[in-house]
Design an enzyme around this catalytic site. Structure first.
Site, mmCIF file in Angstrom:
data_model
loop_
_atom_site.group_PDB
_atom_site.id
_atom_site.type_symbol
_atom_site.label_atom_id
_atom_site.label_comp_id
_atom_site.label_asym_id
_atom_site.label_seq_id
_atom_site.Cartn_x
_atom_site.Cartn_y
_atom_site.Cartn_z
ATOM 1 N N ARG A 73 -44.008 -106.222 60.688
ATOM 2 C CA ARG A 73 -44.516 -106.425 59.163
ATOM 3 C C ARG A 73 -44.096 -107.829 58.641
ATOM 4 O O ARG A 73 -43.316 -108.427 59.104
ATOM 5 C CB ARG A 73 -43.312 -105.220 58.388
ATOM 6 N N TYR B 180 -38.710 -110.876 47.344
ATOM 7 C CA TYR B 180 -38.260 -109.885 47.555
ATOM 8 C C TYR B 180 -38.802 -109.526 49.226
ATOM 9 O O TYR B 180 -39.770 -109.699 49.486
ATOM 10 C CB TYR B 180 -38.609 -108.413 46.783
ATOM 11 N N ASP C 64 -46.072 -105.512 53.116
ATOM 12 C CA ASP C 64 -45.451 -104.727 52.079
ATOM 13 C C ASP C 64 -45.520 -105.415 50.604
ATOM 14 O O ASP C 64 -44.923 -106.307 50.396
ATOM 15 C CB ASP C 64 -43.839 -104.510 52.293
ATOM 16 N N HIS D 63 -44.254 -103.843 47.763
ATOM 17 C CA HIS D 63 -43.293 -103.562 47.073
ATOM 18 C C HIS D 63 -43.833 -103.134 45.471
ATOM 19 O O HIS D 63 -42.938 -103.328 44.694
ATOM 20 C CB HIS D 63 -42.116 -104.482 47.133
ATOM 21 N N GLU E 149 -48.628 -101.916 52.282
ATOM 22 C CA GLU E 149 -47.883 -100.651 51.966
ATOM 23 C C GLU E 149 -47.277 -100.671 50.439
ATOM 24 O O GLU E 149 -47.142 -101.944 49.948
ATOM 25 C CB GLU E 149 -46.255 -101.198 52.782
ATOM 26 N N GLU F 54 -41.837 -94.437 50.240
ATOM 27 C CA GLU F 54 -40.509 -94.645 50.701
ATOM 28 C C GLU F 54 -39.672 -94.402 49.418
ATOM 29 O O GLU F 54 -38.487 -93.996 49.548
ATOM 30 C CB GLU F 54 -40.200 -96.187 50.954
ATOM 31 N N ARG G 279 -45.077 -92.498 54.061
ATOM 32 C CA ARG G 279 -43.718 -93.250 54.404
ATOM 33 C C ARG G 279 -42.624 -92.590 53.926
ATOM 34 O O ARG G 279 -41.636 -93.209 53.503
ATOM 35 C CB ARG G 279 -43.808 -94.636 53.862
ATOM 36 N N GLU H 27 -40.621 -97.448 60.737
ATOM 37 C CA GLU H 27 -39.932 -98.599 60.489
ATOM 38 C C GLU H 27 -38.559 -98.900 61.378
ATOM 39 O O GLU H 27 -37.921 -97.938 61.470
ATOM 40 C CB GLU H 27 -39.798 -99.086 59.013
ATOM 41 N N TRP I 50 -41.656 -102.475 39.849
ATOM 42 C CA TRP I 50 -40.764 -102.459 41.072
ATOM 43 C C TRP I 50 -41.602 -101.669 42.194
ATOM 44 O O TRP I 50 -42.079 -100.662 41.925
ATOM 45 C CB TRP I 50 -39.625 -101.662 40.692
HETATM 46 O O1 EZ4 Z 1 -36.975 -101.763 49.118
HETATM 47 O O2 EZ4 Z 1 -35.149 -99.728 51.413
HETATM 48 O O3 EZ4 Z 1 -40.182 -100.920 53.580
HETATM 49 N N1 EZ4 Z 1 -39.130 -101.267 53.278
HETATM 50 C C1 EZ4 Z 1 -38.737 -101.671 51.891
HETATM 51 C C2 EZ4 Z 1 -37.151 -101.676 51.488
HETATM 52 C C3 EZ4 Z 1 -36.838 -101.158 50.321
HETATM 53 C C4 EZ4 Z 1 -35.432 -100.577 50.281
HETATM 54 C C5 EZ4 Z 1 -34.906 -99.918 48.925
HETATM 55 O O4 EZ4 Z 1 -33.895 -99.110 49.138
HETATM 56 O O5 EZ4 Z 1 -39.392 -101.778 51.195
HETATM 57 O O6 EZ4 Z 1 -36.588 -102.899 51.526
HETATM 58 CO CO CO Z 2 -41.391 -100.817 51.556
#
Ligand code: EZ4
Ligand code: CO
Length: 402
Positions: free
Chosen positions: A147, A159, A210, A212, A236, A262, A283, A339, A402
């Protein structure tokens, strides 16, 4: 056999974990992960106050019935707190059943479907050069999938990018931190980053990214299209997923595979996503989606719709969750990727486990049950510390997705 005791263990060996340990009158015990990042004590209280009293005297062999009893009997269904609590009970009961049978849990789930569990690691860095170095380091360690995340130029603190070389630990402050976000800067930067990574590492390494949940569907469609030349294995969490129909628009515009789940806690969170084949990888995790019993139900539903598993495995999922995930991963027919972010040595010591990494694969423990435990004495040396994920704001201060 009867359940005689169940207790909740909260520990913070570098980060917080909540564990349920169930005891029986025949001396067999089982463990389950109940960690919900940033809301740990809510699940601990749900278990201690409302679930443990219902477990005493029950037959631990009745896994499905106990799942249904806790899910339907509460009247209030679903939600991350409830489903993490049910997951902990379910995981611990599978552990007990495996120990009683003298078999690793994957044997009870139908046996092996593959030789090893392909995992992806995290290559992240402040600059594209740092990221290239990290990708090379993972490739040299044997990873077949990576990743890729980099700090977005012009923004402070992106992040998913660690400070320094350690695996990142996003829940890092006693009160939530804040970081700035710019969709324009991000969308302009990410395709350049992947152009460099793909050119340097060739076509064989699986690459993932990712988002996010930071984009809208049309923005995600633009990113997916821009990334098509670099053949990602998945993109992702492109958008927040409460509106499952939103993924239709992404799907209509790009052939970049999509992964999501997730934050999901039940099969109903992905009913449209899977049923309409709007995603490629689901996921969801053992700990947040109702345990082995419910996650397998999700994976079976996915298998009917050409969707593979892509289980979440960040550091906030304890080695107990990873042990359980690997038992599922190795047995289901539609496994995709797992992961794998290594835990700190302190965490590994609190949760002694038998899974191992070799040549790009994780291998589940061959011990009866899940092959993992919690060292309660050591756990007690690391008291709970409040820790929260950061929030993101746009450059004008607007609170962002988020
Ligand atoms: O933000 O596990 O794919 N992994 C992620 C992680 C999540 C955290 C949240 O608790 O996106 O970093
Ligand atoms: Co993620």
């Amino acid at each position: 056999m009867r359940i005689t005791d169940a207790r909740v263990i909260v520990t913070c060996p570098g980060r917080n974990f909540v564990t349920l340990k169930i005891e029986t009158d025949e001396g067999v015990t089982g463990v389950g992960d109940a960690t919900l990042n940033g809301r740990e004590l809510a699940v601990a209280a749900y278990l201690t106050e409302h679930v443990v009293p219902l477990l005493i005297g029950r037959d631990p062999a009745r896994i499905e019935d106990t799942w249904q009893y806790l899910y339907k009997g509460a009247y209030w269904r679903r939600g991350p707190v409830t489903m993490s609590a049910i997951a902990a009970v379910d995981t611990a009961l599978w552990d007990i059943k495996g120990k009683v049978a003298g078999l690793p849990v994957y044997q009870l789930l139908g046996g092996r479907s593959r030789e090893g569990v392909t995992v992806y690691g995290h290559a992240n860095g402040e600059t594209a050069d740092d990221v290239l170095e990290e990708v090379a380091r993972h490739r040299d360690q044997g990873f077949r999938a990576v990743r890729v995340q980099a700090a977005v130029p012009g923004l402070t603190g992106t992040y998913g990018v660690s400070k320094g070389k350690l695996p990142y630990e996003p829940a890092d402050a006693a009160l939530p931190g804040e970081s700035a976000w710019s969709t324009e800067r991000y969308l302009n930067f990410v395709p350049e980053l992947f152009a460099r990574v793909r050119a340097e590492f060739g076509p064989d390494l699986k690459l993932l990214h990712d988002v996010h949940h930071r984009l809208t569907p049309i923005e995600a469609a633009r990113l997916g299209l821009a990334l098509e030349p670099y053949a990602l294995t998945w993109l992702e969490d492109p958008v927040p997923a409460e509106l499952q129909e939103g993924f239709r628009l992404i799907r209509n515009h790009t052939r970049t595979p999509i992964a999501v789940g997730e934050v999901f806690n039940s099969i109903w969170d992905c009913q449209t996503l899977i049923g309409e084949q709007l995603i490629d990888y689901i996921r969801a995790s053992v700990v947040h989606a109702g345990g082995i019993t419910h996650l397998r139900r999700i994976f079976d539903f996915a298998a009917l719709h050409h969707v593979r598993s892509g289980s979440h495995g960040a550091t906030d999922l304890s080695p107990i969750c990873m042990s359980a995930a690997l038992q599922l991963d190795v047995s289901i027919p539609n496994f995709g990727l797992q992961e794998y972010m290594p835990h700190t040595p302190e965490t590994d010591a609190v949760f002694p486990h038998g899974y191992r990494f070799e040549d790009g694969y994780l291998h589940p423990s061959e011990e009866p049950g899940l092959g993992v435990d919690v060292d309660e004495e050591l756990a007690a040396a690391y008291p709970y510390r409040p820790a929260y994920l950061p929030v993101a704001r746009l450059e004008d201060g607007t609170l962002h997705s988020w």
